[in-house]
Write an enzyme that holds these catalytic residues in place. Structure first.
Site, PDB file in Angstrom:
ATOM      1  N   GLY A 208     -10.873  14.153  -3.270  1.00 21.47           N
ATOM      2  CA  GLY A 208     -11.006  13.599  -4.788  1.00 21.47           C
ATOM      3  C   GLY A 208     -12.339  13.352  -5.332  1.00 21.47           C
ATOM      4  O   GLY A 208     -12.718  13.632  -6.610  1.00 21.47           O
TER       5      GLY A 208
ATOM      6  N   GLN B 268      -4.963  -3.896   3.071  1.00 20.75           N
ATOM      7  CA  GLN B 268      -5.946  -2.732   3.517  1.00 20.75           C
ATOM      8  C   GLN B 268      -6.960  -3.383   4.589  1.00 20.75           C
ATOM      9  O   GLN B 268      -8.161  -3.495   4.454  1.00 20.75           O
ATOM     10  CB  GLN B 268      -6.834  -2.496   2.506  1.00 20.75           C
ATOM     11  CG  GLN B 268      -6.269  -1.186   1.554  1.00 20.75           C
ATOM     12  CD  GLN B 268      -7.039  -0.603   0.825  1.00 20.75           C
ATOM     13  OE1 GLN B 268      -7.811  -0.976   0.070  1.00 20.75           O
ATOM     14  NE2 GLN B 268      -7.065   0.717   0.877  1.00 20.75           N
TER      15      GLN B 268
ATOM     16  N   ILE C 298      -9.944   7.794   4.672  1.00 15.77           N
ATOM     17  CA  ILE C 298      -8.472   7.831   4.647  1.00 15.77           C
ATOM     18  C   ILE C 298      -8.085   6.740   4.389  1.00 15.77           C
ATOM     19  O   ILE C 298      -8.957   5.553   4.468  1.00 15.77           O
ATOM     20  CB  ILE C 298      -7.899   8.443   5.925  1.00 15.77           C
ATOM     21  CG1 ILE C 298      -8.320   7.608   7.065  1.00 15.77           C
ATOM     22  CG2 ILE C 298      -8.228  10.211   5.893  1.00 15.77           C
ATOM     23  CD1 ILE C 298      -7.488   7.808   8.424  1.00 15.77           C
TER      24      ILE C 298
ATOM     25  N   TYR D 212      -8.872  -0.652   6.138  1.00 15.84           N
ATOM     26  CA  TYR D 212      -9.822  -0.179   5.395  1.00 15.84           C
ATOM     27  C   TYR D 212     -11.026  -0.983   4.825  1.00 15.84           C
ATOM     28  O   TYR D 212     -12.069  -0.545   4.850  1.00 15.84           O
ATOM     29  CB  TYR D 212      -8.904   0.483   4.202  1.00 15.84           C
ATOM     30  CG  TYR D 212      -9.860   1.410   3.061  1.00 15.84           C
ATOM     31  CD1 TYR D 212      -9.748   2.785   3.315  1.00 15.84           C
ATOM     32  CD2 TYR D 212     -10.007   0.729   1.835  1.00 15.84           C
ATOM     33  CE1 TYR D 212     -10.545   3.588   2.430  1.00 15.84           C
ATOM     34  CE2 TYR D 212     -10.784   1.768   1.014  1.00 15.84           C
ATOM     35  CZ  TYR D 212     -11.031   2.969   1.178  1.00 15.84           C
ATOM     36  OH  TYR D 212     -11.604   3.587   0.261  1.00 15.84           O
TER      37      TYR D 212
ATOM     38  N   ASP E 196      -2.257   2.058   4.438  1.00 14.84           N
ATOM     39  CA  ASP E 196      -2.314   0.888   3.847  1.00 14.84           C
ATOM     40  C   ASP E 196      -0.857   0.292   4.397  1.00 14.84           C
ATOM     41  O   ASP E 196       0.099   0.923   4.586  1.00 14.84           O
ATOM     42  CB  ASP E 196      -2.174   0.866   2.453  1.00 14.84           C
ATOM     43  CG  ASP E 196      -3.270   1.171   1.648  1.00 14.84           C
ATOM     44  OD1 ASP E 196      -4.282   1.591   2.410  1.00 14.84           O
ATOM     45  OD2 ASP E 196      -3.467   1.350   0.287  1.00 14.84           O
TER      46      ASP E 196
HETATM   47  N1  CAA Z   1      -1.448  -9.932  -3.503  1.00 12.32           N
HETATM   48  C1  CAA Z   1      -0.636 -10.673  -3.137  1.00 12.32           C
HETATM   49  N2  CAA Z   1       0.699 -10.289  -3.016  1.00 12.32           N
HETATM   50  C2  CAA Z   1       0.933  -8.832  -3.074  1.00 12.32           C
HETATM   51  C3  CAA Z   1      -0.247  -7.996  -3.370  1.00 12.32           C
HETATM   52  C4  CAA Z   1      -1.445  -8.742  -3.695  1.00 12.32           C
HETATM   53  N3  CAA Z   1      -2.453  -7.823  -3.997  1.00 12.32           N
HETATM   54  N4  CAA Z   1       0.427  -6.962  -3.261  1.00 12.32           N
HETATM   55  C5  CAA Z   1       1.722  -6.934  -2.794  1.00 12.32           C
HETATM   56  N5  CAA Z   1       2.005  -8.209  -2.504  1.00 12.32           N
HETATM   57  C6  CAA Z   1       3.246  -8.831  -2.340  1.00 12.32           C
HETATM   58  C7  CAA Z   1       4.410  -8.002  -2.919  1.00 12.32           C
HETATM   59  O1  CAA Z   1       4.505  -8.882  -4.160  1.00 12.32           O
HETATM   60  C8  CAA Z   1       5.408  -8.620  -2.253  1.00 12.32           C
HETATM   61  O2  CAA Z   1       5.927  -9.877  -2.268  1.00 12.32           O
HETATM   62  P1  CAA Z   1       7.404 -10.298  -1.993  1.00 12.32           P
HETATM   63  O3  CAA Z   1       7.716 -10.085  -0.668  1.00 12.32           O
HETATM   64  O4  CAA Z   1       7.339 -11.711  -2.279  1.00 12.32           O
HETATM   65  O5  CAA Z   1       8.104  -9.541  -3.153  1.00 12.32           O
HETATM   66  C9  CAA Z   1       4.826  -8.286  -0.761  1.00 12.32           C
HETATM   67  O6  CAA Z   1       3.440  -8.382  -1.072  1.00 12.32           O
HETATM   68  C10 CAA Z   1       5.183  -6.893  -0.249  1.00 12.32           C
HETATM   69  O7  CAA Z   1       4.912  -7.072   1.054  1.00 12.32           O
HETATM   70  P2  CAA Z   1       5.637  -6.013   2.024  1.00 12.32           P
HETATM   71  O8  CAA Z   1       5.612  -6.292   3.254  1.00 12.32           O
HETATM   72  O9  CAA Z   1       6.866  -5.368   1.337  1.00 12.32           O
HETATM   73  O10 CAA Z   1       4.738  -4.694   1.630  1.00 12.32           O
HETATM   74  P3  CAA Z   1       4.904  -3.064   1.704  1.00 12.32           P
HETATM   75  O11 CAA Z   1       5.342  -2.685   3.043  1.00 12.32           O
HETATM   76  O12 CAA Z   1       5.719  -2.773   0.484  1.00 12.32           O
HETATM   77  O13 CAA Z   1       3.353  -2.678   1.664  1.00 12.32           O
HETATM   78  C11 CAA Z   1       1.445  -2.337   0.223  1.00 12.32           C
HETATM   79  C12 CAA Z   1       2.638  -3.246   0.309  1.00 12.32           C
HETATM   80  C13 CAA Z   1       1.104  -0.987   1.043  1.00 12.32           C
HETATM   81  C14 CAA Z   1       0.162  -3.139   0.483  1.00 12.32           C
HETATM   82  C15 CAA Z   1       1.399  -1.928  -1.232  1.00 12.32           C
HETATM   83  O14 CAA Z   1       1.384  -3.023  -2.060  1.00 12.32           O
HETATM   84  C16 CAA Z   1       0.358  -1.050  -1.578  1.00 12.32           C
HETATM   85  O15 CAA Z   1       0.150   0.020  -1.332  1.00 12.32           O
HETATM   86  N6  CAA Z   1      -0.739  -1.922  -2.489  1.00 12.32           N
HETATM   87  C17 CAA Z   1      -1.992  -1.372  -2.826  1.00 12.32           C
HETATM   88  C18 CAA Z   1      -2.868  -1.236  -1.687  1.00 12.32           C
HETATM   89  C19 CAA Z   1      -4.452  -0.753  -2.488  1.00 12.32           C
HETATM   90  O16 CAA Z   1      -4.630  -1.188  -3.286  1.00 12.32           O
HETATM   91  N7  CAA Z   1      -4.792   0.245  -1.688  1.00 12.32           N
HETATM   92  C20 CAA Z   1      -6.025   0.929  -1.967  1.00 12.32           C
HETATM   93  C21 CAA Z   1      -5.933   2.449  -2.047  1.00 12.32           C
HETATM   94  S1  CAA Z   1      -6.930   3.241  -2.952  1.00 12.32           S
HETATM   95  C22 CAA Z   1      -8.316   2.967  -2.140  1.00 12.32           C
HETATM   96  O17 CAA Z   1      -8.363   2.577  -1.093  1.00 12.32           O
HETATM   97  C23 CAA Z   1      -9.917   3.540  -2.798  1.00 12.32           C
HETATM   98  C24 CAA Z   1     -10.817   2.490  -2.944  1.00 12.32           C
HETATM   99  O18 CAA Z   1     -11.616   2.412  -2.144  1.00 12.32           O
HETATM  100  C25 CAA Z   1     -10.495   1.524  -3.890  1.00 12.32           C
END
Ligand code: CAA
Length: 247
Positions: free
Chosen positions: A14, A151, A92, A154, A95
C-alpha cells in the site's frame, strides 16, 4: 553523477508503490522487493507500473532472514551497482488484544517489522559509510509512538525502530550516512482497510485533518529524507498522521 540506486522493501504494498514512484520522480533507480511466494502478484504489479511509466526492478527476499537479505543485497551490488538509499518499508499486522495474542502473532510481527531492519541495514551499512554517502529510512508507525489497543506486537516492533534508527544514525553521522524514521498514521491502504469499520470510523473521527492519509503523503516524507541535500537531518522521526498524535 551516476544515478543513485534505491531499495524499497515491500514495494508492491500500500505505501511501497507511492514510495517507489516518488523516488523515481526524484531521479533514482528503484529496486523493489516483495515477499517470497508472491512472484505472480509482483510481476503483475511491475507490469502495471511499467504501463504507468515507472520502471521498477523487482526482487524476492525474505526480510525475516538475515542470510537471504545479505544474499540479495550482495547480488544487487554485484549486478546493478552500489546501494545508496534503503527504505525499510515491509511490514505486517497481526492484531489481537494481548489476552488473545498468540506467540506466533508476536513473533511474526517482531520478525517482519523489527528484525528486518537489522537484516537489511547490516549488510549495506559499512559499504555506505566507506563510500561516504547513504540514506536509510525506516518506516515506523503512529502506533509505535502512542501504542494501540490490539497491537502490542506491532507497537513494540515499531517503537523498537526508533532506538535502532537513533543508534545507527550516530554510527553513520560522520560518514555521510543519514538514518531516519517515518511514522505514518492511518493511511488509505489495504492494511488499514482490514480494521473493522466501526473501529476505523472512530479512529478517523480522532484525526484532526479529518480523513485518512494518502500513500503519496507518506512518500513525500521519504523523498524529503532521502534527498541529496538532506545530509544534516539524521536520527529523527517524521510523523505523517494528520495531527492524530503530536509528539
Ligand atoms: N480502546 C479501548 N477499548 C477498545 C478499543 C480501544 N481502542 N478497541 C476495542 N476495544 C474494546 C471493545 O470496545 C470491546 O469491548 P467490550 O468487550 O466491552 O465490548 C473489546 O475491546 C473487544 O475485545 P475483544 O477481545 O472482543 O477484541 P477482538 O478480538 O474483537 O479484537 C481488535 C479487537 C483486533 C483489537 C480490533 O478492535 C481491531 O482490529 N482494532 C484496530 C486495531 C488497529 O488500529 N490496528 C491498526 C491497523 S493499521 C496499522 O497498523 C497501520 C499503522 O501503522 C497505523
Amino acid at each position: 553523477m551516476t544515478q543513485r540506486i534505491a531499495i524499497v522493501t515491500g514495494a508492491n504494498g500500500g505505501l511501497g508503490e507511492s514510495m517507489c514512484k516518488a523516488l523515481i520522480e526524484q531521479g533514482r533507480k528503484v529496486i523493489g522487493t516483495f515477499a517470497l511466494g508472491h512472484e505472480a502478484a509482483a510481476a503483475t504489479w511491475q507490469e502495471e507500473m511499467k504501463q504507468q511509466g515507472f520502471d521498477i526492478t523487482m526482487k524476492a527476499v525474505d526480510v525475516c532472514d538475515y542470510s537471504d537479505c545479505k544474499r540479495l543485497l550482495e547480488e544487487i551490488e554485484r549486478t546493478e551497482g552500489h546501494i545508496d538509499i534503503l527504505v525499510n518499508n515491509a511490514g505486517i499486522t497481526r492484531d489481537a488484544p494481548l489476552k488473545k495474542m498468540q506467540p506466533e502473532q508476536w513473533q511474526a510481527v517482531i520478525q517482519t517489522n523489527l528484525n528486518s531492519m537489522f537484516n537489511m541495514c547490516q549488510p549495506v551499512f559499512e559499504a555506505m559509510c566507506n563510500r561516504g554517502w547513504g540514506r536509510i529510512v525506516n518506516i515506523s508507525s503512529l502506533n509505535g509512538e502512542k501504542g494501540q489497543f490490539g497491537q502490542a506486537n506491532y507497537s513494540a516492533a515499531k517503537a523498537g525502530i526508533y532506538g535502532f534508527t537513533k543508534a545507527i544514525a550516530q554510527e553513520g553521522a560522520k560518514k555521510g550516512v543519514t538514518v531516519n524514521a517515518v511514522s505514518p498514521g492511518y493511511i488509505d491502504t489495504p492494511m488499514v482497510r482490514q480494521v473493522p469499520e466501526k473501529v476505523l470510523n472512530s479512529i478517523v473521527a480522532g484525526i484532526p485533518v479529518g480523513r485518512l492519509g494518502q500513500p503519496a503523503e507518506v512518500a513525500r516524507a521519504v523523498a524529503f529524507l532521502t534527498a541529496d541535500d538532506a545530509g544534516f537531518i539524521t536520527g529523527t522521526n517524521m510523523s505523517v498522521n494528520g495531527g492524530q498524535y503530536m509528539a
